[in-house]
Enzyme design. Structure first.
Site, PDB file in Angstrom:
ATOM      1  N   ARG A  26     -19.179  25.531  35.381  1.00 49.00           N
ATOM      2  CA  ARG A  26     -20.423  24.982  34.940  1.00 49.00           C
ATOM      3  C   ARG A  26     -20.271  23.358  34.499  1.00 49.00           C
ATOM      4  NH1 ARG A  26     -23.926  29.398  33.195  1.00 49.00           N
ATOM      5  NH2 ARG A  26     -23.858  30.841  34.868  1.00 49.00           N
ATOM      6  N   ARG A  30     -26.140  22.071  31.212  1.00 47.56           N
ATOM      7  CA  ARG A  30     -26.977  21.604  30.233  1.00 47.56           C
ATOM      8  C   ARG A  30     -26.078  20.891  29.211  1.00 47.56           C
ATOM      9  NH1 ARG A  30     -29.033  27.443  29.212  1.00 47.56           N
ATOM     10  NH2 ARG A  30     -27.114  27.765  30.051  1.00 47.56           N
ATOM     11  N   ARG A  39     -32.850  17.862  36.113  1.00 44.98           N
ATOM     12  CA  ARG A  39     -33.604  19.229  35.958  1.00 44.98           C
ATOM     13  C   ARG A  39     -35.033  18.930  35.820  1.00 44.98           C
ATOM     14  NH1 ARG A  39     -35.092  24.215  34.762  1.00 44.98           N
ATOM     15  NH2 ARG A  39     -34.064  25.882  33.533  1.00 44.98           N
ATOM     16  N   ASP A  76     -26.611  28.767  42.294  1.00 43.29           N
ATOM     17  CA  ASP A  76     -26.336  29.760  41.612  1.00 43.29           C
ATOM     18  C   ASP A  76     -26.259  30.985  42.337  1.00 43.29           C
ATOM     19  OD1 ASP A  76     -26.933  30.560  38.591  1.00 43.29           O
ATOM     20  OD2 ASP A  76     -27.554  32.104  39.816  1.00 43.29           O
ATOM     21  N   TYR A 152     -27.458  41.976  38.854  1.00 44.33           N
ATOM     22  CA  TYR A 152     -28.976  41.508  38.342  1.00 44.33           C
ATOM     23  C   TYR A 152     -29.656  42.021  39.492  1.00 44.33           C
ATOM     24  CZ  TYR A 152     -25.973  37.840  35.793  1.00 44.33           C
ATOM     25  OH  TYR A 152     -25.283  37.194  34.959  1.00 44.33           O
TER      26      TYR A 152
HETATM   27  O1  1CP Z   1     -20.067  25.650  37.867  1.00 42.23           O
HETATM   28  C1  1CP Z   1     -21.201  24.723  38.294  1.00 42.23           C
HETATM   29  O2  1CP Z   1     -21.331  23.608  37.828  1.00 42.23           O
HETATM   30  C2  1CP Z   1     -22.036  25.069  39.642  1.00 42.23           C
HETATM   31  C3  1CP Z   1     -23.338  25.588  39.216  1.00 42.23           C
HETATM   32  C4  1CP Z   1     -23.256  27.246  39.082  1.00 42.23           C
HETATM   33  C5  1CP Z   1     -22.473  28.494  39.362  1.00 42.23           C
HETATM   34  C6  1CP Z   1     -21.126  28.567  40.086  1.00 42.23           C
HETATM   35  C7  1CP Z   1     -24.512  27.660  38.277  1.00 42.23           C
HETATM   36  C8  1CP Z   1     -25.361  26.740  37.728  1.00 42.23           C
HETATM   37  N1  1CP Z   1     -24.325  29.004  38.010  1.00 42.23           N
HETATM   38  C9  1CP Z   1     -23.311  29.467  38.684  1.00 42.23           C
HETATM   39  C10 1CP Z   1     -22.758  30.804  39.025  1.00 42.23           C
HETATM   40  C11 1CP Z   1     -23.337  31.781  38.074  1.00 42.23           C
HETATM   41  N2  1CP Z   1     -24.714  32.280  37.976  1.00 42.23           N
HETATM   42  C12 1CP Z   1     -22.623  33.061  37.503  1.00 42.23           C
HETATM   43  C13 1CP Z   1     -21.209  33.179  37.806  1.00 42.23           C
HETATM   44  C14 1CP Z   1     -20.430  32.331  37.036  1.00 42.23           C
HETATM   45  C15 1CP Z   1     -20.606  32.774  35.565  1.00 42.23           C
HETATM   46  O3  1CP Z   1     -20.114  33.992  35.002  1.00 42.23           O
HETATM   47  O4  1CP Z   1     -21.116  31.886  34.665  1.00 42.23           O
HETATM   48  C16 1CP Z   1     -23.632  33.983  36.994  1.00 42.23           C
HETATM   49  C17 1CP Z   1     -23.276  35.243  36.384  1.00 42.23           C
HETATM   50  C18 1CP Z   1     -25.116  33.283  37.013  1.00 42.23           C
HETATM   51  C19 1CP Z   1     -26.125  33.802  36.844  1.00 42.23           C
HETATM   52  C20 1CP Z   1     -26.795  32.872  36.055  1.00 42.23           C
HETATM   53  N3  1CP Z   1     -27.536  31.866  36.184  1.00 42.23           N
HETATM   54  C21 1CP Z   1     -26.942  32.842  34.623  1.00 42.23           C
HETATM   55  C22 1CP Z   1     -25.940  33.853  33.601  1.00 42.23           C
HETATM   56  C23 1CP Z   1     -27.123  34.873  32.914  1.00 42.23           C
HETATM   57  C24 1CP Z   1     -26.746  36.185  32.332  1.00 42.23           C
HETATM   58  O5  1CP Z   1     -27.427  36.523  31.559  1.00 42.23           O
HETATM   59  O6  1CP Z   1     -25.728  36.812  32.947  1.00 42.23           O
HETATM   60  C25 1CP Z   1     -27.472  31.704  34.224  1.00 42.23           C
HETATM   61  C26 1CP Z   1     -27.790  31.270  32.687  1.00 42.23           C
HETATM   62  C27 1CP Z   1     -28.145  31.309  35.199  1.00 42.23           C
HETATM   63  C28 1CP Z   1     -28.755  29.888  35.415  1.00 42.23           C
HETATM   64  C29 1CP Z   1     -27.829  28.739  35.769  1.00 42.23           C
HETATM   65  N4  1CP Z   1     -26.907  28.601  36.575  1.00 42.23           N
HETATM   66  C30 1CP Z   1     -26.223  27.259  36.564  1.00 42.23           C
HETATM   67  C31 1CP Z   1     -26.881  26.507  35.501  1.00 42.23           C
HETATM   68  C32 1CP Z   1     -26.277  25.392  35.126  1.00 42.23           C
HETATM   69  C33 1CP Z   1     -27.641  27.455  34.659  1.00 42.23           C
HETATM   70  C34 1CP Z   1     -28.438  27.057  33.486  1.00 42.23           C
HETATM   71  C35 1CP Z   1     -29.554  26.434  34.135  1.00 42.23           C
HETATM   72  C36 1CP Z   1     -30.553  25.596  33.237  1.00 42.23           C
HETATM   73  O7  1CP Z   1     -31.126  26.336  32.511  1.00 42.23           O
HETATM   74  O8  1CP Z   1     -30.853  24.529  33.473  1.00 42.23           O
END
Ligand code: 1CP
Length: 344
Positions: A26, A30, A39, A76, A152
């Site tokens: 990540r 943010r 964003r 994502d 999910y």
């Molecule tokens: O790592 C990076 O910088 C690349 C971008 C990336 C990756 C690899 C994002 C951006 N998401 C992911 C993978 C991802 N997405 C995973 C696997 C990794 C991990 O365990 O963290 C998972 C479980 C998700 C699902 C997801 N998408 C969540 C988790 C939610 C939950 O309750 O389980 C969330 C918050 C997102 C949104 C998201 N994806 C990425 C970002 C930066 C965000 C936040 C977005 C925002 O509000 O701007």
């Protein structure tokens, strides 16, 4: 510089480098003010993911600021279900939402294979990123592992314990196996497309591996990930694949045996024990507690030093045990990099 001279690629080939190459899960996100600005410009999270120029921009932001050795495509894991028709969205202040897929009828309403035209903007982002990255930086693609993505899809959102998906796997195993199968095939297509567009290695995120009981781990996690890896390697021989089975620190050798170039290690796993369990030549990645990055100062320095001591002499990619928190002070990331790069 050829692909295989890049520090992160050398470690994925089994070479021990000192100091180790580093990237952060990540790393585009943010905690960075420039991410928040892009964003806002995109209007929604999915628009950001599907607009090649903007996805490329946020991918490159942490590289410009910190010069990480690895750059991970901004996207994502829920883009695959979205492309299949599950309607992913992320609204302000809420977690991800999908249209729930809870039975065979629901699965039949989704695309039977990944529609490549729907993920074409992601591949265009990969090409734009590669064209702008420094030569020494490795571009990583990724996907979610089938179990994690299915969790999910069934619940239609994140849950604390993946209860809805576990219940579906127990009560309707035929449906659940078909869902996993759809995700295996889609993930092969998706990862191969990323590698063809210019990703040099890929990571498979099994973020919810820890919620799987022993009797389901083989069928729902190890076997599907193994099939994705075999499918990718058949179509792109020599591909380097990183597997991150979060919450299964005692089973890392089983994941490594699937043919992984590197294994991601979460922060709850004892690093020396985990490293001792990995076959020689398989690289390790991660383990630093993201809370230390939040805290900074001497606690962060000690945490970094502890990882460095444990991995000296073996192929390791410095990273966190999970994603960076949105409240992390940017200067702590700079401190982490300086500490690693000055390691004697
Ligand atoms: O790592 C990076 O910088 C690349 C971008 C990336 C990756 C690899 C994002 C951006 N998401 C992911 C993978 C991802 N997405 C995973 C696997 C990794 C991990 O365990 O963290 C998972 C479980 C998700 C699902 C997801 N998408 C969540 C988790 C939610 C939950 O309750 O389980 C969330 C918050 C997102 C949104 C998201 N994806 C990425 C970002 C930066 C965000 C936040 C977005 C925002 O509000 O701007």
């Amino acid at each position: 510089m050829g692909v295989n001279d890049r520090p992160l690629m050398r470690v994925l080939a089994g070479e021990a480098l000192w100091p180790p190459p580093v990237w952060i899960m990540r790393q585009a996100g943010r905690y960075l003010p420039e991410y928040l600005a892009t964003r806002a410009e995109a209007g929604s999270f999915t628009r950001l993911c599907y607009t090649p120029e903007l996805a490329a921009e946020v991918t490159l932001q942490p590289i410009r600021r910190f010069g990480f050795d690895g750059s991970i495509l901004f996207s994502d894991i829920l883009i695959v279900p979205d492309a299949l028709g599950a309607e992913f969205r992320l609204d302000a202040g809420e977690g991800p939402r999908l249209r729930p897929t809870v039975d065979r009828e629901g699965l039949d309403r989704l695309a039977s294979s990944l529609p490549l035209e729907r993920v074409a903007p992601v591949m265009q982002a990969v090409r734009l990123i590669r064209a702008q990255l420094p030569a020494e930086t490795t571009l990583l693609g990724f996907c979610g592992a089938p179990w994690t993505v299915a969790a999910y899809m069934v619940a239609g959102r994140g849950t604390p314990d993946q209860g809805p998906a576990l219940a579906a796997a127990r009560t309707d195993p035929g449906f659940f196996a078909a869902l996993i199968e759809r995700l295996v095939e889609s993930s092969i297509t998706y990862l191969v497309a990323q590698l063809e567009a210019g990703a040099q290695a890929v990571q498979i995120f099994e973020s919810h591996a820890g919620s799987l009981p022993e009797d389901l781990l083989e069928t729902l996690s190890l076997r599907p990930i193994g099939r994705i890896m075999a499918g990718v390697l058949e179509r792109r021989p020599g591909s380097r694949i990183i597997v991150f089975p979060r919450g299964q620190g005692r089973r890392l050798a089983d994941y490594a045996a699937l043919g992984a170039a590197a294994i991601g290690i979460d922060q709850d796993t004892d690093l020396p024990t985990a490293l001792a369990s990995l076959p020689a030549g398989v690289a390790s990645q991660g383990n630093l507690d993201p809370n230390l990055l939040l805290e900074g100062g001497a606690a962060l320095d000690r945490g970094v030093d502890r990882v460095l001591e444990a991995v000296r002499g073996r192929p390791h990619i410095f990273n966190l045990g999970h994603g960076i928190s949105k409240d992390t002070p940017v200067e702590n990331v700079a401190r982490l990099l300086a500490r690693i790069r000055s390691a004697a």
